[in-house]
Design a protein around this motif. Structure first.
Motif, PDB file in Angstrom:
ATOM      1  N   ALA A   3      -2.702  -1.296   3.317  1.00 13.50           N
ATOM      2  CA  ALA A   3      -3.102  -2.817   3.460  1.00 13.50           C
ATOM      3  C   ALA A   3      -4.466  -3.427   4.253  1.00 13.50           C
ATOM      4  O   ALA A   3      -4.877  -3.585   4.548  1.00 13.50           O
ATOM      5  N   ALA A   4      -4.212  -2.555   5.487  1.00 10.56           N
ATOM      6  CA  ALA A   4      -4.543  -2.310   6.766  1.00 10.56           C
ATOM      7  C   ALA A   4      -6.045  -1.756   6.551  1.00 10.56           C
ATOM      8  O   ALA A   4      -7.336  -1.989   6.939  1.00 10.56           O
ATOM      9  N   ARG A   5      -6.288  -0.671   5.328  1.00  9.29           N
ATOM     10  CA  ARG A   5      -7.452  -0.197   4.969  1.00  9.29           C
ATOM     11  C   ARG A   5      -7.803  -0.720   3.903  1.00  9.29           C
ATOM     12  O   ARG A   5      -8.635  -0.337   3.724  1.00  9.29           O
ATOM     13  N   PHE A   6      -7.758  -1.088   2.834  1.00 13.04           N
ATOM     14  CA  PHE A   6      -7.974  -1.595   1.012  1.00 13.04           C
ATOM     15  C   PHE A   6      -7.770  -2.815   1.118  1.00 13.04           C
ATOM     16  O   PHE A   6      -8.802  -3.427   0.086  1.00 13.04           O
ATOM     17  N   GLY A   7      -7.179  -3.780   2.678  1.00 11.60           N
ATOM     18  CA  GLY A   7      -7.213  -5.005   2.414  1.00 11.60           C
ATOM     19  C   GLY A   7      -6.391  -5.571   0.723  1.00 11.60           C
ATOM     20  O   GLY A   7      -6.081  -4.774   0.218  1.00 11.60           O
ATOM     21  N   ASN A   8      -7.072  -6.253  -0.002  1.00 14.96           N
ATOM     22  CA  ASN A   8      -6.255  -6.802  -0.745  1.00 14.96           C
ATOM     23  C   ASN A   8      -7.157  -6.594  -1.752  1.00 14.96           C
ATOM     24  O   ASN A   8      -7.596  -7.060  -2.964  1.00 14.96           O
ATOM     25  N   VAL A   9      -6.173  -5.533  -2.124  1.00 13.18           N
ATOM     26  CA  VAL A   9      -6.696  -4.637  -3.716  1.00 13.18           C
ATOM     27  C   VAL A   9      -5.902  -5.467  -5.264  1.00 13.18           C
ATOM     28  O   VAL A   9      -4.903  -5.346  -4.965  1.00 13.18           O
ATOM     29  N   PRO A  10      -7.073  -5.698  -6.237  1.00 10.73           N
ATOM     30  CA  PRO A  10      -6.470  -6.744  -6.829  1.00 10.73           C
ATOM     31  C   PRO A  10      -4.656  -6.200  -7.482  1.00 10.73           C
ATOM     32  O   PRO A  10      -3.631  -6.608  -7.249  1.00 10.73           O
ATOM     33  N   GLN A  11      -4.729  -4.911  -7.845  1.00  5.99           N
ATOM     34  CA  GLN A  11      -3.680  -4.089  -8.033  1.00  5.99           C
ATOM     35  C   GLN A  11      -3.575  -2.722  -7.884  1.00  5.99           C
ATOM     36  O   GLN A  11      -4.348  -1.946  -7.453  1.00  5.99           O
ATOM     37  N   VAL A  12      -2.486  -3.070  -7.487  1.00  7.87           N
ATOM     38  CA  VAL A  12      -1.621  -1.420  -6.913  1.00  7.87           C
ATOM     39  C   VAL A  12      -0.498  -0.946  -7.638  1.00  7.87           C
ATOM     40  O   VAL A  12       0.349  -1.341  -7.894  1.00  7.87           O
ATOM     41  N   MET A  13      -0.871   0.601  -7.781  1.00  4.09           N
ATOM     42  CA  MET A  13       0.545   1.438  -8.210  1.00  4.09           C
ATOM     43  C   MET A  13       0.888   2.160  -7.609  1.00  4.09           C
ATOM     44  O   MET A  13       0.136   3.092  -6.720  1.00  4.09           O
ATOM     45  N   ALA A  14       2.231   2.935  -8.070  1.00  5.72           N
ATOM     46  CA  ALA A  14       2.786   3.974  -7.242  1.00  5.72           C
ATOM     47  C   ALA A  14       3.419   4.598  -8.261  1.00  5.72           C
ATOM     48  O   ALA A  14       4.427   4.273  -9.525  1.00  5.72           O
ATOM     49  N   GLU A  15       3.089   6.050  -8.032  1.00  7.10           N
ATOM     50  CA  GLU A  15       4.530   6.939  -9.375  1.00  7.10           C
ATOM     51  C   GLU A  15       5.186   7.979  -8.309  1.00  7.10           C
ATOM     52  O   GLU A  15       4.621   9.193  -9.061  1.00  7.10           O
ATOM     53  N   PRO A  16       5.878   6.962  -7.649  1.00  2.00           N
ATOM     54  CA  PRO A  16       7.319   8.441  -7.108  1.00  2.00           C
ATOM     55  C   PRO A  16       7.917   8.797  -8.391  1.00  2.00           C
ATOM     56  O   PRO A  16       7.912   8.268  -9.064  1.00  2.00           O
ATOM     57  N   GLY A  17       8.100  10.281  -8.387  1.00  2.00           N
ATOM     58  CA  GLY A  17       8.718  10.619  -9.747  1.00  2.00           C
ATOM     59  C   GLY A  17      10.019  11.812  -8.701  1.00  2.00           C
ATOM     60  O   GLY A  17      11.439  11.055  -7.967  1.00  2.00           O
ATOM     61  N   ARG A  18      10.140  12.539  -7.616  1.00  2.00           N
ATOM     62  CA  ARG A  18      10.479  13.307  -7.227  1.00  2.00           C
ATOM     63  C   ARG A  18      12.031  12.106  -6.445  1.00  2.00           C
ATOM     64  O   ARG A  18      12.514  12.187  -6.336  1.00  2.00           O
ATOM     65  N   GLY A  19      10.747  11.304  -5.667  1.00  2.00           N
ATOM     66  CA  GLY A  19      11.196  10.288  -4.451  1.00  2.00           C
ATOM     67  C   GLY A  19      12.570   9.489  -5.611  1.00  2.00           C
ATOM     68  O   GLY A  19      13.137   8.741  -4.355  1.00  2.00           O
ATOM     69  N   LEU A  20      12.007   9.469  -6.665  1.00  2.00           N
ATOM     70  CA  LEU A  20      12.990   8.286  -6.722  1.00  2.00           C
ATOM     71  C   LEU A  20      14.546   9.584  -8.098  1.00  2.00           C
ATOM     72  O   LEU A  20      15.530   8.336  -7.470  1.00  2.00           O
ATOM     73  N   VAL A  21      13.992  10.522  -7.872  1.00  2.00           N
ATOM     74  CA  VAL A  21      15.365  10.906  -8.727  1.00  2.00           C
ATOM     75  C   VAL A  21      15.843  12.428  -8.077  1.00  2.00           C
ATOM     76  O   VAL A  21      17.243  12.618  -8.598  1.00  2.00           O
ATOM     77  N   ALA A  22      15.917  13.204  -7.264  1.00  2.00           N
ATOM     78  CA  ALA A  22      16.130  14.312  -6.583  1.00  2.00           C
ATOM     79  C   ALA A  22      16.683  14.277  -6.324  1.00  2.00           C
ATOM     80  O   ALA A  22      18.182  14.825  -6.231  1.00  2.00           O
ATOM     81  N   GLU A  23      17.342  12.940  -5.314  1.00  2.00           N
ATOM     82  CA  GLU A  23      18.953  13.019  -4.409  1.00  2.00           C
ATOM     83  C   GLU A  23      19.866  12.205  -5.440  1.00  2.00           C
ATOM     84  O   GLU A  23      21.070  12.582  -5.247  1.00  2.00           O
ATOM     85  N   ALA A  24      19.704  11.789  -7.179  1.00  2.00           N
ATOM     86  CA  ALA A  24      20.436  11.364  -7.555  1.00  2.00           C
ATOM     87  C   ALA A  24      21.134  12.299  -8.300  1.00  2.00           C
ATOM     88  O   ALA A  24      22.612  12.474  -8.904  1.00  2.00           O
ATOM     89  N   GLY A  25      20.489  13.653  -7.892  1.00  2.00           N
ATOM     90  CA  GLY A  25      21.209  14.875  -9.341  1.00  2.00           C
ATOM     91  C   GLY A  25      21.653  15.759  -8.262  1.00  2.00           C
ATOM     92  O   GLY A  25      21.222  16.156  -7.388  1.00  2.00           O
ATOM     93  N   HIS A  26      22.412  16.816  -8.801  1.00  2.00           N
ATOM     94  CA  HIS A  26      23.237  17.780  -8.165  1.00  2.00           C
ATOM     95  C   HIS A  26      23.763  19.030  -9.093  1.00  2.00           C
ATOM     96  O   HIS A  26      24.138  18.379 -10.861  1.00  2.00           O
TER      97      HIS A  26
END
Lengths: 392, 392
Positions: free
Chosen positions: A256-279
């Motif tokens: 937000a500090a750098r881009f202001g009010n961008v219409p759409q923001v997307m994020a693509e977590p992979g590792r950050g979503l599932v890594a800790e859920a599995g052993h």
């Protein structure tokens, strides 16, 4: 896998790690082969935390991190979008109920027939980083929205990405113009801070590179709508990482500090979503020394680089290990996989410490292996079966 | 795969490479996905050449190099033995008609239950390099014959092996004694000169290391019968290698000069038997530059490190490429695979030269890929299917 009531006591000990459903399941069962056990409850909790921190940014789960259908279905219900790398991943998402409008085809290297398939299936958002790719998209998905991926310089990630993906900043204006010229919609920009970017502040220099390019594109008349932040959201592998909600919120403040009010923001977590859920439940096949005066033991597991632990290449990702002997005396080990391949060594340059009591047949829990394991596994190198997966 | 009569002329040109059945087949067909085409006739010819050169040494094919059942069946008919790395490889050989007495269980890291299976199936020859492994064999295959694998120092191979396998020379006497003490038959020694040992003369310093150990073991009262030469037999990847018969005969002369009339000699070619018999049909997905002044093109194929070309790790094995544009002007390329993984790059430190005319959709033949490709392939990383295999 067979149930087994007689368990190593330490695997059931009342430490925090054992409140994890997958760890508890591994402790309560025996396995005929190395097996990834992953908990949907943990994925859901992680999704909720990231979602809360990311605010208005829409999550597109990087399917490649773990394509278990049960996880895709869960995330569809949660309202997640999906970042697909191939036709098969798009088909997987659709089969689990995802709407095509929530699927982005994020690979910058696509087979022409796969673009045509995605287009026919209703996918309208594609990644590109070259004129040739834009031409392919224009030919096989006419009128599609495209985002241009940029190379990031000087990543501070644990696993900085190569220059394989993205265009140089200098190439961006011509690519946006070319997209428009071939009838596509230049819809946004994407980048990737690097896999396993442990601190939110590491995003700042990257965002500083992208923001002026975004503004220049707008000034040049391109009505950009989408800023795709890519992945990089970290998992815990022994070194401190911030809690996902706090981390994600920090990233969004920096955006937000750098881009202001961008219409759409997307994020693509992979590792950050599932890594800790599995052993992974693994087994020690052999402990030996090469000679009587060898300083290191060699510990050989029933899983290696070609059966699920590919991310140990270059010893980049350092997993943590739980055994029934934890708490006893430890010593340095070279850790290796079971195959007749001399490259199938997990940790040698930086040996790991494991209990001296560890022996053949002992169960080992490899923590936080939910991402980039099961699908990397080879079809049967040396005759070893692919990593088994149990979704709780 | 579909038949296609309209072919790139160059792929049918009358140069020596096109007399190869697999290359001809690739030239005459289109493929929906990257495909390994391997010729049994070429495997048979290579077997005959190695067999002629090796003389009385018995070939035990290293199944891990390419476990296609049709190849195993062919080699059974030829009289080959088999070096198996796992229970599944033993089962494969048995299913194709191999006699258990012709199968050695050559992995020094075996699951106890797999040893028991092998024993029950009639396999009587096992590898070991540690006391713990000997104890497992004694428990689950009582009375079996064992050969002790030794570490080789200072290999001159293109792909020197790590210290993962083998014991130090200093550990050998105690291991032979231990084998006898636990009721096993200390039957021989084994070693490995390193994968892709291009010159027969490179075997000499290795044989010089092993011969005194063999003689010392005999002098200590062990009635050793078997010298297992392992693998290392090379394939052609662009640098000169001697013809297989001449190479093998040179190795056997060097063995005879150092070991005299050893009762049994065994060799375990894998790469040297099958690599040159197979080629991969691949496709260019994208050719691009990162910026207008980029010195290198990036060429992206539909096959990469995680879908069959794992041996490009560290750029160790440098494959050769045939395209319909060969003969035209060339330029340096960074070659990469199709996945969204930044590590999926084949050649970057030492770029390769490819025709400037190369473009999206062009067919590329990757030569001499019969070994260590199909079984290394991941089950579905990024949603890409495993390498397809067609056996001619």
């Amino acid at each position: 896998m067979t149930m087994n009531a007689a368990l190593p006591g330490a695997l059931r000990a009342a430490t925090p790690v054992y409140s994890d459903p997958a760890v508890a399941f591994i402790a309560a069962n025996d396995f005929d082969r190395s097996t990834l056990v992953i908990s949907r409850d943990r994925v859901a909790a992680q999704y909720d935390a990231l979602h809360a921190g990311l605010g208005r940014a829409h999550i597109h789960y990087a399917v490649k991190a773990n394509p278990a259908p049960e996880i895709i279905r869960l995330l569809v219900k949660k309202g997640s979008g999906f970042d697909a790398a191939s036709r098969a991943e798009i088909e997987l998402c659709l089969s689990q109920g995802a709407k095509p409008g929530n699927i982005s085809f994020g690979n910058t290297i696509k087979r022409a027939s796969d673009i045509a398939f995605a287009h026919s299936a209703g996918v309208t958002l594609f990644a590109a980083d070259s004129e040739a790719e834009l031409d392919k998209i224009a030919a096989h998905a006419p009128g599609a929205r495209v985002y241009i991926r940029l190379i990031v310089e000087n990543s501070l990630a644990d696993w900085p990405l190569s220059r394989k993906f993205g265009c140089a900043a200098s190439a961006l204006p011509a690519l946006l113009d070319h997209a428009k010229a071939v009838g596509l919609v230049p819809y946004g920009l994407s980048f990737h801070v690097g896999s396993q970017t442990r601190k939110a502040e590491f995003w700042n220099p990257v965002l500083d590179q992208i923001a002026p390019l975004w503004n220049a594109a707008i000034a040049a008349g391109h009505d950009l709508q989408l800023l795709n932040l890519g992945g990089g959201f970290p998992a815990f592998y022994g070194e401190h990482v911030e809690a996902p909600r706090i981390y994600a919120a920090s990233v969004m403040r920096a955006v937000a500090a750098r881009f202001g009010n961008v219409p759409q923001v997307m994020a693509e977590p992979g590792r950050g979503l599932v890594a800790e859920a599995g052993h992974i439940a693994a087994e020690v096949l052999l402990v030996s020394r090469k000679s009587a005066d060898d300083m290191h033991r060699w510990v050989y597991l029933d899983i290696g680089r070609f059966s699920g632990l590919a991310e140990t290449e270059g010893e980049a990702i350092r997993y943590q290990f739980v055994t029934k002997h934890d708490g006893g005396d430890t010593g340095p080990c070279i850790l290796a996989g079971p195959s007749c391949d001399s490259a199938d060594i997990l940790y040698e340059k930086r040996p790991i410490n494991l209990p001296l009591a560890l022996g053949c047949g002992d169960k080992v829990v490899i923590r936080n292996c939910g991402a980039y394991t099961s699908s990397y596994s080879s079809v049967g190198f040396n005759g070893f079966p692919p990593l088994d997966v149990i979704v709780l």
